[in-house]
Write a protein that holds these residues in place. Sequence first.
Motif, PDB file in Angstrom:
ATOM      1  N   SER A 124      11.824  22.476  25.138  1.00 21.27           N
ATOM      2  CA  SER A 124      12.285  23.284  26.267  1.00 21.27           C
ATOM      3  C   SER A 124      13.561  22.669  26.815  1.00 21.27           C
ATOM      4  O   SER A 124      13.960  21.567  26.423  1.00 21.27           O
ATOM      5  N   ASP A 125      14.186  23.360  27.752  1.00 22.28           N
ATOM      6  CA  ASP A 125      15.405  22.842  28.364  1.00 22.28           C
ATOM      7  C   ASP A 125      15.142  21.593  29.193  1.00 22.28           C
ATOM      8  O   ASP A 125      16.048  20.781  29.405  1.00 22.28           O
ATOM      9  N   ASP A 126      13.903  21.434  29.656  1.00 18.88           N
ATOM     10  CA  ASP A 126      13.571  20.313  30.544  1.00 18.88           C
ATOM     11  C   ASP A 126      13.011  19.100  29.806  1.00 18.88           C
ATOM     12  O   ASP A 126      12.893  18.026  30.404  1.00 18.88           O
ATOM     13  N   LEU A 127      12.640  19.257  28.553  1.00 20.91           N
ATOM     14  CA  LEU A 127      11.945  18.185  27.844  1.00 20.91           C
ATOM     15  C   LEU A 127      12.652  17.866  26.523  1.00 20.91           C
ATOM     16  O   LEU A 127      12.921  18.755  25.723  1.00 20.91           O
ATOM     17  N   LYS A 128      12.917  16.557  26.324  1.00 17.13           N
ATOM     18  CA  LYS A 128      13.505  16.068  25.083  1.00 17.13           C
ATOM     19  C   LYS A 128      12.671  14.895  24.571  1.00 17.13           C
ATOM     20  O   LYS A 128      12.371  13.959  25.327  1.00 17.13           O
ATOM     21  N   LEU A 129      12.288  14.941  23.298  1.00 19.28           N
ATOM     22  CA  LEU A 129      11.480  13.896  22.681  1.00 19.28           C
ATOM     23  C   LEU A 129      12.216  13.343  21.462  1.00 19.28           C
ATOM     24  O   LEU A 129      12.971  14.062  20.790  1.00 19.28           O
ATOM     25  N   GLY A 130      11.972  12.067  21.177  1.00 23.05           N
ATOM     26  CA  GLY A 130      12.634  11.445  20.039  1.00 23.05           C
ATOM     27  C   GLY A 130      11.733  10.441  19.339  1.00 23.05           C
ATOM     28  O   GLY A 130      10.879   9.802  19.962  1.00 23.05           O
ATOM     29  N   LEU A 131      11.922  10.316  18.046  1.00 20.97           N
ATOM     30  CA  LEU A 131      11.209   9.340  17.230  1.00 20.97           C
ATOM     31  C   LEU A 131      12.220   8.626  16.337  1.00 20.97           C
ATOM     32  O   LEU A 131      13.014   9.268  15.642  1.00 20.97           O
ATOM     33  N   THR A 132      12.201   7.296  16.364  1.00 20.03           N
ATOM     34  CA  THR A 132      13.094   6.493  15.533  1.00 20.03           C
ATOM     35  C   THR A 132      12.266   5.503  14.729  1.00 20.03           C
ATOM     36  O   THR A 132      11.382   4.838  15.277  1.00 20.03           O
ATOM     37  N   LEU A 133      12.550   5.412  13.430  1.00 18.43           N
ATOM     38  CA  LEU A 133      11.885   4.461  12.543  1.00 18.43           C
ATOM     39  C   LEU A 133      12.928   3.622  11.830  1.00 18.43           C
ATOM     40  O   LEU A 133      14.023   4.107  11.502  1.00 18.43           O
ATOM     41  N   PHE A 134      12.579   2.367  11.565  1.00 20.70           N
ATOM     42  CA  PHE A 134      13.519   1.421  10.967  1.00 20.70           C
ATOM     43  C   PHE A 134      12.777   0.496  10.010  1.00 20.70           C
ATOM     44  O   PHE A 134      11.664   0.054  10.297  1.00 20.70           O
ATOM     45  N   TYR A 135      13.420   0.202   8.866  1.00 15.01           N
ATOM     46  CA  TYR A 135      12.846  -0.741   7.900  1.00 15.01           C
ATOM     47  C   TYR A 135      13.964  -1.600   7.320  1.00 15.01           C
ATOM     48  O   TYR A 135      15.022  -1.093   6.939  1.00 15.01           O
ATOM     49  N   LEU A 136      13.719  -2.902   7.246  1.00 13.67           N
ATOM     50  CA  LEU A 136      14.668  -3.855   6.680  1.00 13.67           C
ATOM     51  C   LEU A 136      13.953  -4.750   5.687  1.00 13.67           C
ATOM     52  O   LEU A 136      12.893  -5.292   5.986  1.00 13.67           O
ATOM     53  N   ASP A 137      14.546  -4.917   4.508  1.00 10.81           N
ATOM     54  CA  ASP A 137      14.015  -5.821   3.483  1.00 10.81           C
ATOM     55  C   ASP A 137      15.166  -6.687   2.996  1.00 10.81           C
ATOM     56  O   ASP A 137      16.109  -6.190   2.364  1.00 10.81           O
TER      57      ASP A 137
END
Length: 228
Positions: free
Chosen positions: A87-100
Amino acid sequence: MRRFTWSICRCAATSETTGKVSAELSEYGGRSLTAIGSGSLTEQLGYRIAASERKSDGYMENQYLGRDDTNNIDESVLRGKLAYSPSDDLKLGLTLFYLDADNGYDAFSLYNTRKTLSDKPGRDQQESWAGALTGQWSGNENFTLEATLSHANSDTEYGYDEDWSYIGFHPLEYSQTDNYQRDKDNASLDLRLLSTESSKLFAGRTSWVLGVYHRNEQEDLLQTFRKN
């Protein structure tokens, strides 16, 4: 010891589909490859993914072992991000990271050159996983709510030839290696209420923030000496 620094919240997802691929070659067997893709899956959901790999024999030459890769670099990184706006009022985010990182470590020279004499080169390794959930709600005219929940885990190993040489190098010699293994776990929660234009203080001249932050960090260390 090389220092690995990274951030799990980098470039944002985009609404337009974009892509980029780059490759590099350099001296000492250096080569790298990077690929980035970004775009939208739906009108409300965007993504970004990036992967990179870097390899090199390193700049050191081990004269005793007759090798030029004892201080090598072998690193891979993968990042992914989703951005969702239901919606205009709600923002969600997901971030994933991997290092080898599976690097060698042979950087100590008796003569302060790029030539070493160690008989037992070390290592500089790291495997890390990290993730973050973010949210922003602006459905109230008096404040904006922001939240970030993150977690990261890293396993590292760093070791080296402590005597910098080999058995038979000197009559008063000693032979010993030093190794450090760490397991680090980190979790955090960040909650904030931020003022809007209608809720600023002192006749609209002062913004305000009210927040709660919690962090839990645990680390285990195993140090190993080996003397011959």
